[in-house]
Design an enzyme around this catalytic site. Structure first.
Site, PDB file in Angstrom:
ATOM      1  N   GLY A 227      66.125  52.321  41.031  1.00  0.00           N
ATOM      2  CA  GLY A 227      66.274  53.697  41.464  1.00  0.00           C
ATOM      3  C   GLY A 227      67.582  53.894  42.199  1.00  0.00           C
ATOM      4  O   GLY A 227      68.249  52.938  42.612  1.00  0.00           O
ATOM      5  N   PRO A 229      70.178  54.942  45.220  1.00  0.00           N
ATOM      6  CA  PRO A 229      70.110  54.638  46.661  1.00  0.00           C
ATOM      7  C   PRO A 229      69.403  55.745  47.429  1.00  0.00           C
ATOM      8  O   PRO A 229      69.662  56.929  47.225  1.00  0.00           O
ATOM      9  CB  PRO A 229      71.587  54.529  47.065  1.00  0.00           C
ATOM     10  CG  PRO A 229      72.314  54.223  45.806  1.00  0.00           C
ATOM     11  CD  PRO A 229      71.567  54.908  44.715  1.00  0.00           C
ATOM     12  N   GLY A 230      68.493  55.334  48.318  1.00  0.00           N
ATOM     13  CA  GLY A 230      67.789  56.292  49.153  1.00  0.00           C
ATOM     14  C   GLY A 230      66.509  56.828  48.578  1.00  0.00           C
ATOM     15  O   GLY A 230      65.868  57.684  49.195  1.00  0.00           O
ATOM     16  N   THR A 231      66.081  56.339  47.411  1.00  0.00           N
ATOM     17  CA  THR A 231      64.859  56.862  46.804  1.00  0.00           C
ATOM     18  C   THR A 231      63.597  56.232  47.373  1.00  0.00           C
ATOM     19  O   THR A 231      62.495  56.662  47.031  1.00  0.00           O
ATOM     20  CB  THR A 231      64.893  56.653  45.285  1.00  0.00           C
ATOM     21  OG1 THR A 231      65.230  55.287  44.997  1.00  0.00           O
ATOM     22  CG2 THR A 231      65.922  57.572  44.640  1.00  0.00           C
ATOM     23  N   LYS A 233      62.917  52.516  47.749  1.00  0.00           N
ATOM     24  CA  LYS A 233      62.478  51.251  47.149  1.00  0.00           C
ATOM     25  C   LYS A 233      61.975  50.281  48.211  1.00  0.00           C
ATOM     26  O   LYS A 233      60.928  49.654  48.054  1.00  0.00           O
ATOM     27  CB  LYS A 233      63.634  50.635  46.353  1.00  0.00           C
ATOM     28  CG  LYS A 233      64.139  51.518  45.225  1.00  0.00           C
ATOM     29  CD  LYS A 233      65.241  50.851  44.431  1.00  0.00           C
ATOM     30  CE  LYS A 233      66.527  50.723  45.233  1.00  0.00           C
ATOM     31  NZ  LYS A 233      67.141  52.037  45.514  1.00  0.00           N
ATOM     32  N   THR A 234      62.710  50.160  49.311  1.00  0.00           N
ATOM     33  CA  THR A 234      62.283  49.264  50.393  1.00  0.00           C
ATOM     34  C   THR A 234      60.993  49.763  51.034  1.00  0.00           C
ATOM     35  O   THR A 234      60.096  48.973  51.348  1.00  0.00           O
ATOM     36  CB  THR A 234      63.398  49.152  51.444  1.00  0.00           C
ATOM     37  OG1 THR A 234      64.604  48.721  50.808  1.00  0.00           O
ATOM     38  CG2 THR A 234      63.021  48.163  52.525  1.00  0.00           C
ATOM     39  N   GLU A 449      87.269  80.754  45.295  1.00  0.00           N
ATOM     40  CA  GLU A 449      85.810  80.590  45.278  1.00  0.00           C
ATOM     41  C   GLU A 449      85.135  81.774  44.581  1.00  0.00           C
ATOM     42  O   GLU A 449      84.107  81.609  43.920  1.00  0.00           O
ATOM     43  CB  GLU A 449      85.281  80.447  46.707  1.00  0.00           C
ATOM     44  CG  GLU A 449      85.800  79.228  47.454  1.00  0.00           C
ATOM     45  CD  GLU A 449      85.498  77.922  46.743  1.00  0.00           C
ATOM     46  OE1 GLU A 449      84.480  77.857  46.023  1.00  0.00           O
ATOM     47  OE2 GLU A 449      86.276  76.971  46.900  1.00  0.00           O
ATOM     48  N   ASP A 524      88.505  70.338  41.207  1.00  0.00           N
ATOM     49  CA  ASP A 524      87.971  71.021  40.025  1.00  0.00           C
ATOM     50  C   ASP A 524      88.475  70.374  38.745  1.00  0.00           C
ATOM     51  O   ASP A 524      87.720  70.166  37.794  1.00  0.00           O
ATOM     52  CB  ASP A 524      88.367  72.499  40.049  1.00  0.00           C
ATOM     53  CG  ASP A 524      87.777  73.227  41.245  1.00  0.00           C
ATOM     54  OD1 ASP A 524      86.719  72.771  41.742  1.00  0.00           O
ATOM     55  OD2 ASP A 524      88.369  74.229  41.690  1.00  0.00           O
TER      56      ASP A 524
END
Length: 555
Positions: A227, A229-231, A233-234, A449, A524
């Site tokens: 997955g 990073p940050g999903t 897993k640990t 913008e 861009d």
């Protein structure tokens, strides 16, 4: 007779000493030799040459002894030894003798004649008193010390299986005891219903392995969590250990790699042996791609430290017997670079993919991270969950924490909607910059913008603009935030062409209003070029080139 299920108590290994006795004694011996060599035997007070010249002129010296080629040893007169005057006390000559480093040869021609004129005896002796401090002897002593260290004592320190000192070969894995009160369970893991169903079988096996062994079933010994990073897993690995009421050993893949070849393999053996002694047990290897990359692609061949560590991991996982209640979980965000031997059946043959959460999953994660935070009446967690497309569990946790910090900074007792909006901009775009733009710069940024937003509104398949800002944040001077439905999995060529048009809308507005492109279009152009390259080289969306995929770099 009933068979007892009790096991004999397991013997604990005594901790390895930091230094074996032989090495400690050798260190003391080497230090003693160096101390003897460096101790200034027979030395006396040292005096500068100009002070020595004053004493010689004042008839306070009795004898000068030439020692070697670069210094002399001087004796004071007998009456000054017994009753030193103020000058002798100032120079701190306590033993009646002092040494002087001589200047270069051209500057000391008149030394002998001047000494004779003042009745000072001149003598010469060999430099026997300083032979310990000669550079050649010091070099020989250091060389001898290294030879003794390498050939006599290091072989005694080597592990017969790994070739490294036992203190270095010990595993550095952190243990989380199953008897701890603060356990992590599946209830603490929001969303991830599919990965939790996949791992429930592992939990049941760690709880009661006999149920599976009676039927001849073999639970996979290795589970690979894949997955971004940050999903989580640990967190999911800790939840598996908490649900199964098993010991949990966590280690990072980079901790196996050391400068000395064999340290990583020794640590792998120690980790797996410790896990078997404490079964049922769960081993979690985070960032396994640090040690499990494909072999043969680097320098060093089969003797490389990383490849030896990987070979040891492969051997340990094959060595598991059917009764060892030890499961290995590993996490990575780069499964494509892992060695094929690591992924074959019998090792990490089960892969659990952890995707970024949907809006419902993000809502559940926000509820978990805000359950101990007082929220204002205007906070709508569902609206926040729908507007945080692409955020992982770690991002959402950071979002809730940033909102709490902003509320505390503003001396509020609750977290309101404004704090969540500011925290969202801070997490997604970076902190607000305090740079002062000129009116011309503000006007140019506003047109740029607005060009992005207008093209996005007019393109039927493009994501619609949600917020437009010209407040400088992070590395941007202005930004457009778009309201996407949710994480998109498959899209057609029309959607990507609309995105290309939206990306180039700012450049078009600059050319229409200011008759020239702007240097602020760099981001861009980079994003548009990258997307166009993927459309042509990877997704086969070019009519001229056709449906072909071209290999590009991993960057």
């Amino acid at each position: 007779m009933a068979r007892s299920n009790s096991r004999p108590p397991k013997s604990k290994r005594p901790p390895a000493p930091l230094l074996p006795g032989g090495f400690f004694l050798f260190s003391l011996l080497l230090l003693a030799i160096l101390a003897v060599a460096l101790f200034p035997w027979g030395s006396s007070s040292a005096v500068r040459y100009d002070e020595f010249d004053k004493l010689l002129t004042a008839n306070k010296l009795k004898k000068i002894v030439l020692v070697g080629n670069d210094r002399v040893r001087c004796d004071l007169r007998d009456e000054l030894k017994k009753d030193p005057d103020e000058e002798i006390k100032r120079l701190k000559i306590t033993s009646g003798q002092f040494t002087v480093m001589l200047p270069p040869a051209p500057d000391r021609r008149d030394l002998y004649a001047k000494a004779k004129d003042h009745g000072v005896m001149i003598d010469k002796e060999d430099d026997h008193g300083t032979w310990f401090g000669s550079p050649f002897l010091m070099m020989m002593l250091v060389t001898l010390g290294f030879i003794l260290l390498i050939f006599l004592f290091l072989p005694r320190l080597r592990d017969p299986m790994g070739g490294v000192p036992p203190a270095f070969g010990r595993s550095t894995a952190r243990k989380y005891d199953k008897n701890t009160k603060n356990k992590t369970t599946f209830e603490d893991v929001a969303d991830m219903e599919s990965p939790k169903r996949e791992l429930q079988e592992i939990v049941d096996y760690l709880r009661s392995p006999d149920k599976f062994l009676k039927l001849g079933a073999q639970i996979p010994k290795g589970v690979l969590l894949v997955g971004a990073p940050g999903t989580g897993k640990t967190l999911l690995a800790r939840a598996v250990a908490g649900e199964a009421n098993a010991n949990f050993y966590a280690i990072n893949g980079a901790e196996f790699i050391q400068m000395f070849v064999g340290v990583g393999a020794s640590r792998v053996r120690d980790l797996f042996k410790t896990a078997k002694d404490n079964s049922p047990c769960l081993i979690f290897i985070d960032e396994i791609d640090a040690v499990g990359r494909m072999r043969g692609a680097g320098v060093g061949g089969g003797s490389d430290e990383r490849e030896q560590t990987l070979n040891q991991i492969l051997g340990e996982m094959d060595g598991f017997s059917p009764t060892d209640a030890v499961i290995v979980l590993a996490a990575t965000n780069r499964p494509d670079v892992l060695d094929t031997a690591l992924l074959r059946p019998g090792r990490f043959d089960r892969h659990v993919t952890i995707d970024r959460p949907t809006w419902k999953g993000r809502l559940d994660i926000l509820k978990v991270h805000t359950r101990n935070k007082p929220l204002g009446d205007d906070v709508d967690l569902e609206a926040i969950a729908r507007s945080t497309i692409g955020m992982t569990g770690a991002d959402l946790r950071n979002l809730a924490n940033e909102a709490a910090l902003l509320a505390a900074r503003n001396d509020k007792s609750r977290i309101d909607k404004d704090e969540f909006l500011q925290a969202h901009d801070r997490v997604m775009l970076g902190p607000k910059r305090e740079e002062l733009f000129t009116e011309a710069d503000k006007r140019r940024i506003a047109y740029h913008e607005a060009g992005h937003a207008l093209v996005a509104m007019l393109e039927p398949q493009a994501d619609k603009p949600l917020r437009v800002s010209i407040i400088p944040r992070g590395r941007t001077g202005g930004v457009n935030l778009f309201a996407m439905e949710d994480v998109r999995v498959q899209q057609g060529i029309g959607y990507f062409k609309s995105r290309l048009a939206m990306m180039m809308g700012g450049r078009a507005a600059d050319r229409l209003e200011f008759r020239e492109p702007d240097a602020g279009q760099q981001s861009d152009l980079q994003q548009a070029t990258q997307l166009a390259r993927r459309m042509v080289a990877q997704w086969g969306m070019s009519d001229r080139i056709g449906p072909m995929a071209f290999r590009i770099g991993e960057e």
